[in-house]
Structure formats: C-alpha cells, structure tokens
Design a protein around this motif. Structure first.
Motif, mmCIF file in Angstrom:
data_model
loop_
_atom_site.group_PDB
_atom_site.id
_atom_site.type_symbol
_atom_site.label_atom_id
_atom_site.label_comp_id
_atom_site.label_asym_id
_atom_site.label_seq_id
_atom_site.Cartn_x
_atom_site.Cartn_y
_atom_site.Cartn_z
ATOM 1 N N THR A 34 -60.462 86.740 75.858
ATOM 2 C CA THR A 34 -61.838 87.230 76.052
ATOM 3 C C THR A 34 -62.837 86.124 75.687
ATOM 4 O O THR A 34 -63.816 85.884 76.398
ATOM 5 C CB THR A 34 -62.085 88.478 75.175
ATOM 6 N N HIS A 54 -65.560 84.515 78.237
ATOM 7 C CA HIS A 54 -66.781 85.325 78.067
ATOM 8 C C HIS A 54 -68.004 84.732 78.775
ATOM 9 O O HIS A 54 -68.878 85.454 79.209
ATOM 10 C CB HIS A 54 -67.084 85.575 76.584
ATOM 11 N N LEU A 93 -57.268 93.485 80.601
ATOM 12 C CA LEU A 93 -57.851 93.367 79.259
ATOM 13 C C LEU A 93 -58.320 94.751 78.808
ATOM 14 O O LEU A 93 -58.750 95.559 79.632
ATOM 15 C CB LEU A 93 -59.063 92.422 79.294
ATOM 16 N N ALA A 136 -62.673 94.421 75.359
ATOM 17 C CA ALA A 136 -62.938 93.064 75.875
ATOM 18 C C ALA A 136 -64.051 93.107 76.916
ATOM 19 O O ALA A 136 -64.946 92.258 76.928
ATOM 20 C CB ALA A 136 -61.662 92.494 76.486
#
Ligand SMILES: O[C@H]1[C@H](O)[C@@H](O)[C@H](O)[C@@H](O)[C@H]1O
Ligand SMILES: [Fe+2]
Length: 285
Positions: free
Chosen positions: A143, A147, A235, A239
């Motif tokens: 993550t 991101h 995910l 996340a």
C-alpha cells in the motif's frame, strides 16, 4: 584497462542533517530520530525544518504557497464531479506497477514542503519505513509503495493535468472550507464560495452521511483508489481507505467536518493504523 579505486568518482549526496548512521534495507540514510508513540521518526526534513511547516522561510515555501493559491481557486465541486467521471473510465494506458513507479522518476511534487526529489524516492522510502515498523503486514508495505502512483496524472499519457489538480492536501467540497486547511485564505477566489448551498458547516451533506459520499478535491489519491478498485485489487479495504484519503488531513484534526461521518465509520477509521490493521477486513467497511 584496469581502473583503480582512486579513479572512480563517487557522487556524494548532500544530506544537510546529522545522520545517526541508520541505513534502511533500501539503502536510504536516515536523519536523527525521535521516538513518537513507540515509532522512530526523523525530527526534521531535508531542508532543516520541522515537517509540514508551510510558513518556514525558504524558496520551497514560495513554490508551495503558489501551488495552494492556484489549487484553492480551481478545485470546485463541479470540477471534481467531472474529473471523477472522466477518469473512472480507466481508458488511458495499461502497465505494471513497477513500470508506473519508474514513471515517477520524472515527477516532482510542488505541494510538498518537505521534499523536492523525484517521487520514486518517496515511494521507496515510505514502503521501507513502513516495512521497518510493521514487518509482518506485507499488504501495508505494498500500500505504501503504490499510495502516490496516481501522480502519473501529471504525465502526458494520463492527460498531463496541472499540479493543482493532482497533488496537495485534499478537502471536502459542497460545504464551507475549514479554517484549518493549509493556506485557507486563497479560497476567497474559489467560485464555490458564491453558492449559498455550499457555505454552511455541513453544506449539501446530511449529518452522518459517510465520508465516501462526500465530494473530496480531485487528485492522485482518488485516482489511484479508482484504479486499484476497478482492477479488482486483492488488497484489504483498509488499504483502499489509506490510498483514497491519505491526503485528507482534516480527518486527523478535531474539526466540525467530521460530523458528516457516520458514527461507526468515525470510530473505525479514526483509529491509528496499528489498531486498524487489527480489524478484520470485513469489519472495515
Ligand atoms: O504535499 C503533499 C503531497 O502531495 C502528498 O502526496 C500528499 O499526500 C500530501 O497530502 C501533501 O501534503
Ligand atoms: Fe500523496
């Protein structure tokens, strides 16, 4: 020809702070650390200032303030609606995650008072720092790595959006602009302030409507969320939440806007990450 060691030019990187010799697995030297709630964190940024100081005198400060001036004038409710619709089509280009990381080698973020290096460094540093703090949470390492990938919106193959439409802290639209938003004064030139429906504390939102129903300024966070979600990411939803709202700083301050969050949502999402990761995925909706 054999080249002796003395012939090799080693490019020395300026590090304007005391390092305490700690080098993470990714090979990044770390500045002096301070312990905060059990985690070690650097005390100062690469310019010698505390983090997220938007007023500290420097050349960088001017770039960042100009960024927020333009950002606050142009991010409107209608603009966000239009961008979400346009980019949700995901009709741009296909690539692997690592190819996308490499594209960020070209990208510097004008909104960040703490960093003027290419964004690929930020991705790797974030992922390594999180790996150190949460060695067993591999989903969180990933993550962290992805991101900020939505910043590719700045590049031609993704529409070459201007910085004000891609980076910076995010904030809700359709309600009054909170005083705690960085460089708040520039909202005076945002056309939305002339719409009376948007000018009360809750604006067009009902109390407790849930953050996912709030229109938040457009940028890399929401775009990467759409990309991950619509590609069927495996995910956990925690996340996706981190990706979508990591620039929404209002969320961490005790402000009135949180009234728009549903109360159960508020309790779950307002907890620090280490408590959040203890929640089972299906509890996190
Ligand atoms: O300047 C930064 C940067 O754009 C980050 O990627 C974003 O997540 C932060 O909220 C912002 O303060
Ligand atoms: Fe970000």
């Amino acid at each position: 020809m054999v080249v002796g060691v003395e012939d090799i030019q080693v490019e020395s990187k300026k590090i304007p702070f005391d390092t305490n010799e700690l080098v993470l697995d990714g090979g990044f030297p770390m500045p002096k650390m301070e312990t905060h709630e059990g985690f070690e964190a650097p005390e100062i940024n690469a310019f010698g200032h505390t983090f997220r100081d938007y007023d500290a005198e420097s050349e960088r400060q001017k770039t960042v303030e100009e960024f927020y001036r333009v950002n606050h004038i142009n991010q409107t409710y209608d603009f966000v609606k239009e961008m979400r619709e346009k980019y949700a089509k995901l009709d741009r280009i296909e690539m692997s995650i690592w190819e996308c990381c490499e594209l960020l080698n070209e990208v510097v973020d004008d909104s960040d008072p703490d960093l003027d290096e290419p964004q690929i460094e930020h991705l790797l540093q974030t992922a390594e720092a999180i790996r150190k703090d949460y060695p067993n949470e591999d989903w969180l390492h990933l993550t962290a790595l992805i991101h900020d990938l939505g910043k590719v919106l700045l590049l031609p193959s993704f529409g070459e959006l201007p910085q004000w439409a891609v980076v910076g802290d995010t904030f809700p639209l359709g309600c009054a602009f909170d005083q705690s938003i960085v460089h708040h004064k520039y909202f005076k030139d945002n056309p939305d302030i002339h719409n009376p429906a948007y000018n009360t504390k809750n604006g067009i939102y009902e109390e407790g409507c849930g953050l996912e129903n709030v229109v938040v300024s457009w940028g890399h966070d929401d775009y990467m969320y759409l990309v991950a979600k619509q590609n069927g990411t495996t995910l956990p939803s925690a996340a996706l939440f981190v990706i979508r709202y990591h620039s929404f700083y209002l969320f961490s301050s005790e402000i009135e806007m949180v009234n728009v969050l549903a109360s159960d949502h508020k309790e779950k999402h307002a907890e620090p990450v280490d408590q959040r990761i203890a929640l089972k995925d299906d509890e996190f909706k």
